[in-house]
Design a protein around this motif. Sequence first.
Motif, short mmCIF file in Angstrom:
data_model
loop_
_atom_site.label_atom_id
_atom_site.label_comp_id
_atom_site.label_asym_id
_atom_site.label_seq_id
_atom_site.Cartn_x
_atom_site.Cartn_y
_atom_site.Cartn_z
N MET A 248 0.83 -1.20 0.00
CA MET A 248 0.00 0.00 0.00
C MET A 248 0.86 1.25 0.00
O MET A 248 1.75 1.39 0.85
CB MET A 248 -0.87 0.05 1.27
N ALA A 249 0.57 2.15 -0.92
CA ALA A 249 1.23 3.46 -0.90
C ALA A 249 0.51 4.36 0.09
O ALA A 249 -0.67 4.15 0.39
CB ALA A 249 1.22 4.08 -2.29
N PHE A 250 1.22 5.35 0.58
CA PHE A 250 0.66 6.31 1.55
C PHE A 250 0.12 5.59 2.78
O PHE A 250 -0.98 5.85 3.25
CB PHE A 250 -0.44 7.15 0.90
N ALA A 251 0.91 4.64 3.27
CA ALA A 251 0.49 3.86 4.42
C ALA A 251 1.66 3.69 5.38
O ALA A 251 2.81 3.58 4.94
CB ALA A 251 -0.03 2.49 3.98
N ASP A 252 1.37 3.69 6.67
CA ASP A 252 2.43 3.45 7.65
C ASP A 252 2.21 2.09 8.33
O ASP A 252 1.33 1.32 7.93
CB ASP A 252 2.49 4.59 8.68
N LEU A 253 3.00 1.83 9.35
CA LEU A 253 2.95 0.51 9.97
C LEU A 253 1.59 0.23 10.61
O LEU A 253 1.09 -0.90 10.53
CB LEU A 253 4.06 0.40 11.03
N ALA A 254 0.99 1.25 11.20
CA ALA A 254 -0.32 1.04 11.84
C ALA A 254 -1.37 0.68 10.79
O ALA A 254 -2.20 -0.21 11.00
CB ALA A 254 -0.74 2.28 12.61
#
Length: 460
Positions: A248-254
């Motif tokens: 996923m782009a524009f996504a962080d670990l959470a």
Amino acid sequence: MRREFIKKILKDPAVERVATVAGWVRTRRDSKGGFSFIELNDGSCFANLQIIADATLSNYESEIKKLFPGSSVVISGEIVASQGGGQSVEMQATEIKVLGFCEPTDYPLQKQRVSFERLREVAHLRARTNTFGAVTRVRHALAMATHNFFDDQGFYYVHTPIITASDCEGAGEMFQVTTLDIAKLEKSPDYERDFFKQKTGLTVSGQLAAECLACSLGNVYTFGPTFRAENSNTRRHLAEFWMVEPEMAFADLADDADMAENYLRYLFNYVLENCMEDLQFFNKRIDTSLLETLQKLSVSEFKRITYTEAIAILGQANVSFEYPVKWGVDLQSEHERYLTEEKFNCPVTVTDYPKEIKSFYMRLNDDDKTVAAMDVLLPNVGEIIGGSQREERLDILSVRIEEAGLNCDDYWWYRDLRKFGSVPHAGFGLGFERIVQFCTGMQNIRDVIAFPRTPGNAEF
RNA sequence: UCCGGCGUAGCUCAAUGGUAGAGUAGGUGACUGUUAAUCACUUGGUUGUUGGUUCGAGCCCAACCGCCGGAGCCA
């Protein structure tokens, strides 16, 4: 041939109608009252259709009395309410056409229990058993659920190379792919003469390629075969297995952990809604806590803790571990089992591992000691998902590549993603056979794939 | 790869170092709206391989092969 699936006939209670079915005989019981009972299975569902074969059928003595388990037949007749207790409907046959007889003394499948170990030796036939038919249907359902879930979430299903020159560091040994003559092995082969003019192997992960596509299309996932040439001999490892890898782009670990947990819950719900007959069989014969576990997990929250918290919990645990617990060393199977099976008794997502024990592409945290990695641990199965937020900062990525002893130039295209409009992105990998294992209760991973590949075994 | 266990009839398994057995499948017969059908009789063996110990080895020892479980590696 116009035939109906047994699944449809048993689901649809309409009786007093004519139908044609085709399948394989499971058993035949003769009645001297002048007829035989045939249990017919066509793979469409777990249950058999009971056929009443009257002695007045023209081929009763010549053929029907020779129908042993495994024989293939096409049967026409009337669907009627059963006079017996084991089933609500049955078929009164008007014509039984034998397609293929099956010699009982040679046929490896018996009416009685045959061990899973023995069935692996006859993997070409084992899908005809109750257990492997059920496994195959649940596996199918999980694959369909995977596509449904990611499609619903706006992911594109993409296909990444099977043959690759890039080794997803840390993922394991590669099978080499070559057209060089291995009968004339050289100490340092000239790969310029090889088919691809470089050393290539079967993919150990589609992740790096999936990152490229995610950094163009947003959300993508791969679902394909993966190969590891590790000499692993356990009930949880295959040399050839299928992996689901969303990115996923524009996504962080959470975001990544949320997606992973939602995906797993979706899978558990899906099999509960679509495979109850097969699950009931597994619950009865393989693992009597299966249904309870799936039902619980389909709604349960996942415990989410950091690696550092996990180490603290393990350090305080009143258990003696074979491997010492120390910040900086990876969690061992026994530690994972303690967390999921004893401490929390639910799935556990562990995040933020020390950078030294994780791959170069995982995003370095601000503490400079840990990376934005996550492992989802399930009771009994262990690590089902491994994922991370990817390092999107070019300078840090380059340092991490060098620190891992790798060559930056080899990853030029991977680094380009960070040069040209880099974005935070994250993803994970799920071992598909492990989720099939978990959803069926099957103990050995070799029994949830049709033709398992393990060290020393590539038959069929 | 390391540690442990196992390898006996087609299948699932028994058998103090002393005549290899049962269940099941197959065959024959009986009986029956049966459903892991039932009952009687019956066919079926180079005990994984190769050596060794012993008067005598399925059993003890060694090596090898295969399978299983655990560990490591990982998904």
